[in-house]
Motif scaffolding. Sequence first.
Motif, PDB file in Angstrom:
ATOM      1  N   GLN A 107      59.376  96.806  31.006  1.00 57.79           N
ATOM      2  CA  GLN A 107      58.138  96.312  32.017  1.00 57.79           C
ATOM      3  C   GLN A 107      58.954  95.508  33.175  1.00 57.79           C
ATOM      4  N   VAL A 108      60.163  95.130  32.920  1.00 55.33           N
ATOM      5  CA  VAL A 108      60.983  94.443  34.037  1.00 55.33           C
ATOM      6  C   VAL A 108      61.007  95.336  35.306  1.00 55.33           C
ATOM      7  N   LEU A 109      61.416  96.594  34.727  1.00 51.95           N
ATOM      8  CA  LEU A 109      61.790  97.498  36.178  1.00 51.95           C
ATOM      9  C   LEU A 109      60.401  97.776  36.653  1.00 51.95           C
ATOM     10  N   GLN A 110      59.369  97.837  36.015  1.00 48.33           N
ATOM     11  CA  GLN A 110      58.135  98.153  36.685  1.00 48.33           C
ATOM     12  C   GLN A 110      57.708  96.961  37.477  1.00 48.33           C
ATOM     13  N   ASP A 111      57.692  95.810  36.803  1.00 44.24           N
ATOM     14  CA  ASP A 111      57.558  94.624  37.902  1.00 44.24           C
ATOM     15  C   ASP A 111      58.273  94.576  38.979  1.00 44.24           C
ATOM     16  N   THR A 112      59.564  94.851  39.027  1.00 39.99           N
ATOM     17  CA  THR A 112      60.381  94.931  40.071  1.00 39.99           C
ATOM     18  C   THR A 112      60.010  95.822  41.282  1.00 39.99           C
ATOM     19  N   LEU A 113      59.991  97.049  40.894  1.00 42.29           N
ATOM     20  CA  LEU A 113      59.425  97.834  41.774  1.00 42.29           C
ATOM     21  C   LEU A 113      58.014  97.820  42.311  1.00 42.29           C
ATOM     22  N   ASN A 114      57.241  97.277  41.395  1.00 38.35           N
ATOM     23  CA  ASN A 114      56.017  97.099  42.105  1.00 38.35           C
ATOM     24  C   ASN A 114      55.808  95.938  43.032  1.00 38.35           C
ATOM     25  N   ASN A 115      56.739  94.812  42.885  1.00 36.00           N
ATOM     26  CA  ASN A 115      57.037  93.965  43.959  1.00 36.00           C
ATOM     27  C   ASN A 115      57.392  94.733  45.164  1.00 36.00           C
ATOM     28  N   LEU A 116      58.482  95.341  45.146  1.00 36.91           N
ATOM     29  CA  LEU A 116      59.204  95.794  46.334  1.00 36.91           C
ATOM     30  C   LEU A 116      58.160  96.875  47.052  1.00 36.91           C
ATOM     31  N   ILE A 117      57.601  97.521  46.341  1.00 40.99           N
ATOM     32  CA  ILE A 117      56.754  98.252  47.215  1.00 40.99           C
ATOM     33  C   ILE A 117      55.218  97.750  47.649  1.00 40.99           C
ATOM     34  N   GLU A 118      54.800  96.681  46.939  1.00 41.92           N
ATOM     35  CA  GLU A 118      53.892  95.959  47.387  1.00 41.92           C
ATOM     36  C   GLU A 118      54.315  95.097  48.735  1.00 41.92           C
ATOM     37  N   ASN A 119      55.361  94.538  48.594  1.00 44.36           N
ATOM     38  CA  ASN A 119      55.944  93.868  49.854  1.00 44.36           C
ATOM     39  C   ASN A 119      56.092  94.639  51.034  1.00 44.36           C
ATOM     40  N   ALA A 120      56.514  95.886  50.867  1.00 41.17           N
ATOM     41  CA  ALA A 120      56.809  96.992  52.005  1.00 41.17           C
ATOM     42  C   ALA A 120      55.558  97.286  52.618  1.00 41.17           C
ATOM     43  N   LEU A 121      54.618  97.665  51.836  1.00 39.06           N
ATOM     44  CA  LEU A 121      53.237  97.925  52.329  1.00 39.06           C
ATOM     45  C   LEU A 121      52.624  96.680  52.966  1.00 39.06           C
ATOM     46  N   LEU A 122      52.666  95.717  52.564  1.00 43.25           N
ATOM     47  CA  LEU A 122      52.261  94.441  53.148  1.00 43.25           C
ATOM     48  C   LEU A 122      52.784  94.007  54.428  1.00 43.25           C
ATOM     49  N   HIS A 123      54.016  94.155  54.472  1.00 44.43           N
ATOM     50  CA  HIS A 123      54.850  93.493  55.393  1.00 44.43           C
ATOM     51  C   HIS A 123      55.658  94.469  56.475  1.00 44.43           C
ATOM     52  N   GLY A 124      55.786  95.648  55.712  1.00 42.57           N
ATOM     53  CA  GLY A 124      56.804  96.493  56.481  1.00 42.57           C
ATOM     54  C   GLY A 124      56.480  97.620  57.434  1.00 42.57           C
ATOM     55  N   GLY A 125      55.303  97.329  58.029  1.00 43.14           N
ATOM     56  CA  GLY A 125      55.007  98.412  59.048  1.00 43.14           C
ATOM     57  C   GLY A 125      53.884  99.480  58.380  1.00 43.14           C
ATOM     58  N   SER A 126      53.845 100.558  59.139  1.00 43.04           N
ATOM     59  CA  SER A 126      52.866 101.525  58.713  1.00 43.04           C
ATOM     60  C   SER A 126      53.514 102.576  57.840  1.00 43.04           C
ATOM     61  N   GLU A 127      54.895 102.851  57.688  1.00 47.80           N
ATOM     62  CA  GLU A 127      55.459 103.840  57.068  1.00 47.80           C
ATOM     63  C   GLU A 127      56.394 103.146  56.043  1.00 47.80           C
ATOM     64  N   CYS A 128      56.443 103.834  54.609  1.00 46.15           N
ATOM     65  CA  CYS A 128      57.351 103.521  53.624  1.00 46.15           C
ATOM     66  C   CYS A 128      58.050 104.704  53.049  1.00 46.15           C
ATOM     67  N   ARG A 129      59.241 104.633  52.551  1.00 43.95           N
ATOM     68  CA  ARG A 129      59.742 105.638  52.036  1.00 43.95           C
ATOM     69  C   ARG A 129      60.572 105.234  50.730  1.00 43.95           C
ATOM     70  N   LEU A 130      60.055 106.021  49.792  1.00 45.41           N
ATOM     71  CA  LEU A 130      60.667 105.539  48.359  1.00 45.41           C
ATOM     72  C   LEU A 130      61.774 106.695  48.219  1.00 45.41           C
ATOM     73  N   SER A 131      63.154 106.347  47.966  1.00 43.73           N
ATOM     74  CA  SER A 131      64.326 107.298  48.014  1.00 43.73           C
ATOM     75  C   SER A 131      64.818 107.311  46.635  1.00 43.73           C
ATOM     76  N   LEU A 132      65.447 108.518  45.875  1.00 38.62           N
ATOM     77  CA  LEU A 132      66.056 108.214  44.768  1.00 38.62           C
ATOM     78  C   LEU A 132      67.406 109.172  44.937  1.00 38.62           C
ATOM     79  N   GLN A 133      68.473 108.547  44.640  1.00 35.98           N
ATOM     80  CA  GLN A 133      69.884 109.431  44.902  1.00 35.98           C
ATOM     81  C   GLN A 133      70.864 109.021  43.668  1.00 35.98           C
ATOM     82  N   ALA A 134      71.568 110.103  43.077  1.00 41.15           N
ATOM     83  CA  ALA A 134      72.566 109.576  42.199  1.00 41.15           C
ATOM     84  C   ALA A 134      73.683 110.321  42.623  1.00 41.15           C
ATOM     85  N   GLU A 135      74.930 109.671  42.003  1.00 39.73           N
ATOM     86  CA  GLU A 135      76.056 109.909  42.072  1.00 39.73           C
ATOM     87  C   GLU A 135      76.808 110.287  40.469  1.00 39.73           C
ATOM     88  N   SER A 136      78.007 110.302  40.713  1.00 34.11           N
ATOM     89  CA  SER A 136      78.500 110.733  39.100  1.00 34.11           C
ATOM     90  C   SER A 136      78.259 109.674  38.088  1.00 34.11           C
TER      91      SER A 136
END
Length: 212
Positions: A107-136
């Motif tokens: 629930q906390v992780l979902q709240d966190t990501l929802n907030n970040l995505i919502e902020n990006a869509l509201l204030h971050g211009g017309s294009e947003c990109r979600l990326s996932l990377q992993a190392e060892s």
Amino acid sequence: QLRTPVTGIRLLTHDLIRSQVSHPEKAPDAEVLQELDGAALKATHLVQQMLSLARAEAGAGGQRQRIEVLPFLQTLFEKWRKAAQNGNKSLNFEFSNVQAQIMADPQVLQDTLNNLIENALLHGGSECRLSLQAESDVVRIMLSDNGPALSDETLASMKKPFWRSPDAGPSGSGLGLAIAEKAAYAFGGHLSLRHAQPEGGLCVTLEFPIVG
């Protein structure tokens, strides 16, 4: 922060009561009702954000479990992709075949990501990109946008609770990044901000340790 919309609700309610007492035959003023609805929505959003902040602060002692990061993000992405399209924005998801698990409260992780995505869509211009990377031993969730250029001073201030840009308008609580930072820390990770590109935009990175 909460006092302002609550005070507005009380004043507008008193206006309606006085009007109805003086002229009971008249229908309630539509403009006042619309303002009342807006104040109630703002108060509701702020309460939800404050609850999210409290959950993030208590994250280390919450209901932590193993989360498979890629399907978790794919579910969120599908939800927000449609919202972005409805707002004439674009949201893309870039990932390799990442198979990584982290320990977190869903629930906390979902709240966190929802907030970040919502902020990006509201204030971050017309294009947003979600990326996932992993190392060892770490997984990185990154959200970048093509919004306006930000000063280094602004970047340093953005994680402070209730900080809001002077150009942000009436929406928002200024808690989204504070929630994200506390959540990342609670689950053994951290949050960082940087310029998405030389000409502007913001890139928010959440980094968490991978569990075996």
